[in-house]
Design an enzyme around this catalytic site. Structure first.
Site, short mmCIF file in Angstrom:
data_model
loop_
_atom_site.label_atom_id
_atom_site.label_comp_id
_atom_site.label_asym_id
_atom_site.label_seq_id
_atom_site.Cartn_x
_atom_site.Cartn_y
_atom_site.Cartn_z
N HIS A 226 0.90 -1.22 0.04
CA HIS A 226 0.18 0.07 0.19
C HIS A 226 0.82 1.25 -0.06
CE1 HIS A 226 -3.60 2.55 1.46
NE2 HIS A 226 -2.49 3.35 1.69
N GLU A 227 1.63 1.35 0.81
CA GLU A 227 2.64 2.46 1.25
C GLU A 227 3.49 2.78 -0.13
OE1 GLU A 227 1.97 4.82 3.01
OE2 GLU A 227 0.67 3.41 4.52
N HIS B 112 1.90 4.52 -2.77
CA HIS B 112 1.77 6.06 -2.83
C HIS B 112 3.18 6.78 -3.17
CE1 HIS B 112 -1.82 6.61 -0.28
NE2 HIS B 112 -1.39 6.12 0.66
N HIS C 297 3.13 6.46 -7.00
CA HIS C 297 2.34 7.43 -7.30
C HIS C 297 3.22 8.93 -7.22
CE1 HIS C 297 -1.75 9.82 -6.90
NE2 HIS C 297 -1.04 10.04 -7.75
ZN LIG Z 1 -2.73 5.22 2.16
#
Ligand SMILES: [Zn+2]
Length: 723
Positions: free
Chosen positions: A511-512, A515, A518
């Site tokens: 998940h991190e 980011h 992104h």
């Molecule tokens: Zn998050």
């Protein structure tokens, strides 16, 4: 100048599976600026331009706490001077001399606050915290000084309303819109009296937010449960007993075990304690934080906050606080957010009833002679998991080595985005445990940026896991590459021993890293639109999407290797994890969604005087809240909503992003699978690389060829009707 409101989004935090907190800079205090500095700009290393390779890197090796205050003061003074120069320019306002000039301003402020923020989240010693207490209101006041600069706003407005705007590039039009709308939303168009009232409201709110947070913290610190005998420890696994013994030391209760009044202490206790009486006691203590009718009671504060927010919304020309908050979100209106929440609510409640029936049957079979109550949910849920899926979390762990999974996420980034990661040692770090990788394009060898990895817990580091951007990609003055980091709180192993993590932690890592990707994929011109600076209900979409790749056979077979034998995780175990993927989604969804619905309804209620306890009770009754579950955050302890404006009327964001996530992964499934290069390229082009340069709904449509549908989310959570 990166707009504070957007820059704050670059710190992305994941605390639990569906609940993350984004640190928000609240900017609602005015105070005269004190610009005296003890060191000149030339002498203070925190103020200087970053030097070294990669277009300069943060001078983490030169940080000393006493340098922060003068550095922040110098940085604020410099930016105010820059802004003033833009505001007083005698030339007619145009995009270049106003919007682009603002984008070019504040680079010193960005650099200094980056270092200051890294220390705040990962190295917050008592000495640092003292600086923070002093500087927080001054930083807030600094923001007000900019948004309330009338001459500056007039220029922004002139550019925004100029016919010449139509000739700007779409990205230039977007950044112009962002400045204009952020200034208007901060009250730039109000009369002087209204502005004054707005400032007063903001200052009052800032005080109430602080008080609210401190009350919750006080109850989490002062209240705890002391366990004195083996009998009271019944059912607790060794790791939990060790943690409770360590907590007893800090609470000066030698020879006992202490269960703290925090989620990370209470949730495992409720899951494993065989002592039903103690489970009830712990549960009551936890859910009543801020609601005990004592000096830390938050009910009156909530009433005041809601009334001030309603007044502010009216002053700014919005129907309610919720309408003000959602205007620039992807959902756009509270009604659309509510529509989604209500669509998911019924099936998740139905699932809860099934889950409770399963637990009741198991309890009856054991001869427990009880009726499932809220303090029984986690306990029996774990028993049902074992009975139904024969799945023990401890069986999975030996296959999940932290460093192997890190290699796994690098590999995924290579497959999806053609990134290559090479470790580097020629840049300074804040702590010896932090490592750095250079990211390049596999084919062209072009530099993409740097990725810092800070995996281990230590004193002064906040809990949870998060991504942070130290520098955003931009090209307003030539190519600037990004610097991002991933941070987590794993317990460091003994030298030479691999760190083993749980399935949930592995998911969080992906998940991190989503980011981080992104940020790394960003390909924009203007820094305010760069990387993760997107609306809150969109920002968790890229990160939640990446979680899906942990489950691909390619990753599991290559990187989920047993730490002793080196053998990949057996398919049988993977199948068990897969089969149990939708287990307990009723509980997780209802716990979250009830809080999100109460949040939204509180902020749609307008300026009537609200009794928080009564409102919560009545709203939940109307919704048909299952009595076996309590809101994930009850109103008197809802920090997301009442310790800042951050997630107020915004707790729905996680669900909104998850609709996109589930639907987007479908594009891969419908294609050639998770590693379909064509779909990945569409994702990069329309989602990961565009930052906030286009409307997120349009970006999503460009990727998917249509608007998102809710079906995939319902399937992901196991709520589809069996047919
Ligand atoms: Zn998050």
């Amino acid at each position: 100048m990166r707009l504070l409101s957007t820059r704050s989004l670059t710190l992305l935090v994941l605390i639990a599976a569906i609940v993350s907190v984004v640190a928000v800079k609240t900017a609602h205090q005015t105070k005269a600026m004190n610009s005296t500095t003890e060191l000149s700009t030339n002498e203070n290393p925190l103020v200087m331009k970053w030097e070294g390779p990669y277009g300069g890197v943060p001078p983490f090796d030169r940080v000393q706490i006493p340098l922060f205050k003068p550095a922040l003061e110098a940085a604020m003074a410099e930016q105010l001077e820059e802004v003033d120069k833009i505001a007083r320019n005698s030339a007619a306002p145009d995009f270049e001399n106003t919007i682009a000039a603002l984008e070019r301003s504040g680079s010193t402020f960005d650099r200094v606050t980056t270092l200051y923020g890294v220390w705040g989240s990962t190295m917050a010693s008592p000495e640092y915290q003292a600086v923070q207490r002093e500087m927080a209101p001054r930083l807030a006041g600094f923001n007000d000084q900019i948004t309330q600069n009338e001459a500056l706003f007039k220029r922004i407005e002139a550019v925004y309303n100029s016919p010449a705007k139509a000739k700007l590039t779409p990205e230039q039009q977007r950044v112009t819109w962002l400045y204009y709308t952020n200034f208007v939303r901060a009250g730039a168009r109000l009369s002087p009296e209204a502005k004054k009232r707005l400032s007063a409201i903001n200052q009052q709110l800032a005080g109430l937010f602080t008080k609210f947070g401190q009350n919750v913290l006080a109850e989490e610190t002062d209240q705890f449960i002391v366990l004195k005998s083996e009998d009271e420890l019944a059912g607790l696994p060794p790791s939990l007993r060790d943690a409770a013994a360590a907590a007893a030391e800090t609470k000066k209760q030698p020879g006992t075990w202490v269960i703290m009044n925090t989620r990370s202490s209470i949730d495992p206790f409720l899951t494993y304690s065989d002592r039903r009486d103690l489970r009830e006691k712990a549960w009551r203590m936890f859910v009543n934080r801020g609601d005990n009718g004592d000096e830390h009671d938050n009910n009156a504060i909530i009433t005041d906050i809601l009334q001030l927010r309603a007044e502010r919304a009216k002053l700014l020309g919005y129907a309610t606080h919720a309408h003000w908050r959602l205007e620039n979100s992807m959902a756009k209106t509270p009604e659309r957010a509510l529509e989604l929440m209500e669509a998911v609510w019924k099936p998740s409640v139905a699932r809860v009833h099934e889950e409770v029936a399963d637990m009741q049957a198991l309890a009856d079979k054991e001869g427990a002679k009880i009726k499932i109550e809220p303090w029984d949910y986690r306990y029996y849920m774990e028993k049902v998991r074992k009975a139904k899926y024969d799945l023990d979390q401890n069986e999975i762990k030996p296959y999940l080595q932290l460093e192997k999974l890190r290699e796994g996420i690098f590999w995924v980034a290579g497959e999806l985005f053609n990134f290559n990661f090479t470790p580097v040692t020629n840049v300074p770090v804040a702590h010896p445990d932090i490592r750095v990788w250079e990211v390049t394009d596999k084919t062209t060898k072009r530099l993409i940026g740097l990725w810092y990895f800070d995996p281990y817990a230590r004193a002064g580091k906040r809990s949870g896991a998060w991504m942070n951007a130290y520098r955003n990609q931009e090209r307003i003055n030539g190519e600037i590459t990004t610097i991002v980091s991933n941070n987590s709180n794993f317990v460091k192993g003994k030298p030479g021993e691999p760190v083993l993590i749980s399935w949930d932690d592995a998911t969080t890592m992906f998940h991190e890293f989503g980011h981080a990707l992104h940020g790394l994929s960003s390909n924009v011109t203007y820094p305010s639109l760069s990387g993760t600076a997107v609306p809150r209900d969109y920002v968790e979409f890229p990160s939640q999407l990446l979680e899906h790749w942990l489950f691909t056979p390619e990753v599991l077979q290559r990187f989920a290797l047993h730490y002793q034998t080196g053998k990949p995780i057996p398919q049988e175990l993977v199948d068990k994890i897969k089969r149990s993927a939708t287990f307990n989604q009723g509980f997780a969804t209802v716990e979250y969604l009830s809080a999100a619905l109460v949040d939204m309804k509180l902020h749609l209620a307008g300026d009537k005087k609200i009794d928080a306890d009564a409102f919560e009770r009545e709203t939940l009754a109307q919704l048909g809240m299952p009595k076996e579950i309590v809101m994930r955050h009850r109103t008197p302890q809802f920090l997301h909503v009442f310790s800042s404006d951050g997630y107020s009327a915004g707790y729905y964001s996680y669900l909104w992003s998850d609709v996109l996530t589930a639907d987007a992964f479908g594009a891969f499934v419908e294609g050639k699978g998770p590693y379909d290069k064509a779909v990945a390229e569409r994702l990069r082009k329309n989602v990961f690389s565009v930052g906030n340069t286009i409307d997120p709904a349009a970006a999503y449509r460009a990727f998917r060829g249509r608007d998102p549908k809710i079906d995939a989310l319902m399937k992901k959570r196991g709520f589809t009707t069996k047919s």
